[in-house]
Design a protein around this motif. Structure first.
Motif, short mmCIF file in Angstrom:
data_model
loop_
_atom_site.label_atom_id
_atom_site.label_comp_id
_atom_site.label_asym_id
_atom_site.label_seq_id
_atom_site.Cartn_x
_atom_site.Cartn_y
_atom_site.Cartn_z
N MET A 130 -11.07 19.13 -79.35
CA MET A 130 -10.03 19.28 -80.38
C MET A 130 -9.15 18.03 -80.37
N LYS A 131 -9.63 17.00 -81.02
CA LYS A 131 -9.01 15.68 -80.95
C LYS A 131 -7.67 15.59 -81.68
N GLN A 132 -7.35 16.61 -82.47
CA GLN A 132 -6.10 16.59 -83.21
C GLN A 132 -4.93 17.16 -82.41
N LEU A 133 -5.24 17.85 -81.30
CA LEU A 133 -4.19 18.46 -80.49
C LEU A 133 -3.29 17.41 -79.86
N ILE A 134 -1.98 17.68 -79.89
CA ILE A 134 -1.05 16.83 -79.15
C ILE A 134 -0.33 17.64 -78.06
N SER A 135 -0.41 18.98 -78.14
CA SER A 135 0.20 19.84 -77.13
C SER A 135 -0.80 20.93 -76.73
N LEU A 136 -1.06 21.05 -75.42
CA LEU A 136 -2.04 22.02 -74.93
C LEU A 136 -1.56 22.67 -73.64
N ASN A 137 -1.60 24.01 -73.60
CA ASN A 137 -1.36 24.77 -72.39
C ASN A 137 -2.63 25.53 -72.07
N ILE A 138 -3.27 25.19 -70.95
CA ILE A 138 -4.54 25.79 -70.57
C ILE A 138 -4.48 26.30 -69.13
N ARG A 139 -3.27 26.56 -68.65
CA ARG A 139 -3.09 26.99 -67.27
C ARG A 139 -3.64 28.40 -67.04
N GLY A 140 -3.86 28.73 -65.76
CA GLY A 140 -4.21 30.09 -65.40
C GLY A 140 -5.57 30.54 -65.87
N ASN A 141 -6.51 29.61 -66.00
CA ASN A 141 -7.87 29.97 -66.38
C ASN A 141 -8.81 29.75 -65.19
N ARG A 142 -10.10 29.77 -65.44
CA ARG A 142 -11.09 29.66 -64.36
C ARG A 142 -11.82 28.32 -64.45
N ILE A 143 -11.04 27.28 -64.62
CA ILE A 143 -11.60 25.95 -64.85
C ILE A 143 -11.72 25.20 -63.53
N GLY A 144 -12.92 24.66 -63.30
CA GLY A 144 -13.17 23.89 -62.09
C GLY A 144 -13.04 22.40 -62.33
N ASP A 145 -13.58 21.61 -61.41
CA ASP A 145 -13.46 20.15 -61.49
C ASP A 145 -14.08 19.59 -62.76
N GLU A 146 -15.21 20.17 -63.16
CA GLU A 146 -15.88 19.68 -64.37
C GLU A 146 -15.01 19.91 -65.60
N GLY A 147 -14.41 21.10 -65.67
CA GLY A 147 -13.55 21.41 -66.80
C GLY A 147 -12.31 20.54 -66.84
N VAL A 148 -11.73 20.28 -65.67
CA VAL A 148 -10.56 19.41 -65.59
C VAL A 148 -10.91 18.01 -66.09
N LYS A 149 -12.12 17.56 -65.79
CA LYS A 149 -12.57 16.25 -66.26
C LYS A 149 -12.61 16.21 -67.78
#
Length: 205
Positions: free
Chosen positions: A169-188
């Motif tokens: 989503m290249k148009q986003l300027i503000s993102l809250n994605i805390r508290g999910n099940r994201i690992g190192d790959e997702g963080v990348k």
């Protein structure tokens, strides 16, 4: 108080009778009546305030019928309907409010199917859909909303696959994605969103 155009009366344990009184303030354009005890009847009174452009009715007891009534207020540009226990059918009704540009539908029960309805709201620029258990499939659906500039998708059981969809989503300027099940790959994936000016991902696990 005929001069008021904006009123915050949240957290006062007001019920339907108080909602009726507030609904008589025909000059109001912005109303925050969250955190009260408003039910279906109160929602009916508020839905008759045709001059409102911003309404926060979150954390009330409006129920399915109340949500239906609120969805019929076609002049609203901003709606907060969080913590009202609405589900898929109510999400469908809300999705028909094509004049909305800002929607907070967090902490409800809309799940993946509800997210699909919300994703059809292509006029939205700001969306808070946190706490609805939409998972990776829901994240994929929401990622198709290419017009969004602000997204809160926290606490939704999203994993690395969902993070990849959101990162597109290249148009986003503000993102809250805390508290999910994201690992190192997702963080990348998320770290590659160089256009972000605001990012919250504390609490990823």
């Amino acid at each position: 108080m005929k001069q008021l155009i904006s009123l915050n009366i949240s957290g006062n344990e007001f019920g339907d009778e108080e909602a009726k009184l507030i609904s008589e303030m025909k000059q109001l354009t912005s109303l925050d009546i969250s955190g009260n005890r408003i039910g279906d009847e109160g929602a009916k009174y508020l839905s008759e305030m045709k001059q409102l452009i911003s309404l926060n009715i979150g954390e009330n007891e409006i129920g399915d019928e109340g949500a239906k009534l609120i969805s019929e207020t076609r002049q609203l540009a901003s709606l907060n309907i969080c913590f009202t226990q609405i589900g898929i059918e109510e999400a469908k009704l809300i999705s028909e409010m094509r004049q909305l540009t800002s929607l907070n539908i967090s902490d409800n029960r809309i799940c993946v199917e509800g997210a699909k309805w919300i994703s059809e709201m292509r006029q939205l620029t700001s969306l808070d859909i946190s706490g609805n258990r939409i998972g990776d499939e829901g994240a994929k659906t929401i990622s198709e909303m290419k017009q969004l500039t602000s997204l809160d998708i926290s606490y939704n059981r999203i994993g690395d696959e969902g993070a990849k969809f959101i990162s597109e989503m290249k148009q986003l300027i503000s993102l809250n994605i805390r508290g999910n099940r994201i690992g190192d790959e997702g963080v990348k994936y998320i770290s590659e969103m160089k256009q972000l000016t605001s990012l919250t991902y504390k609490g990823l696990n």
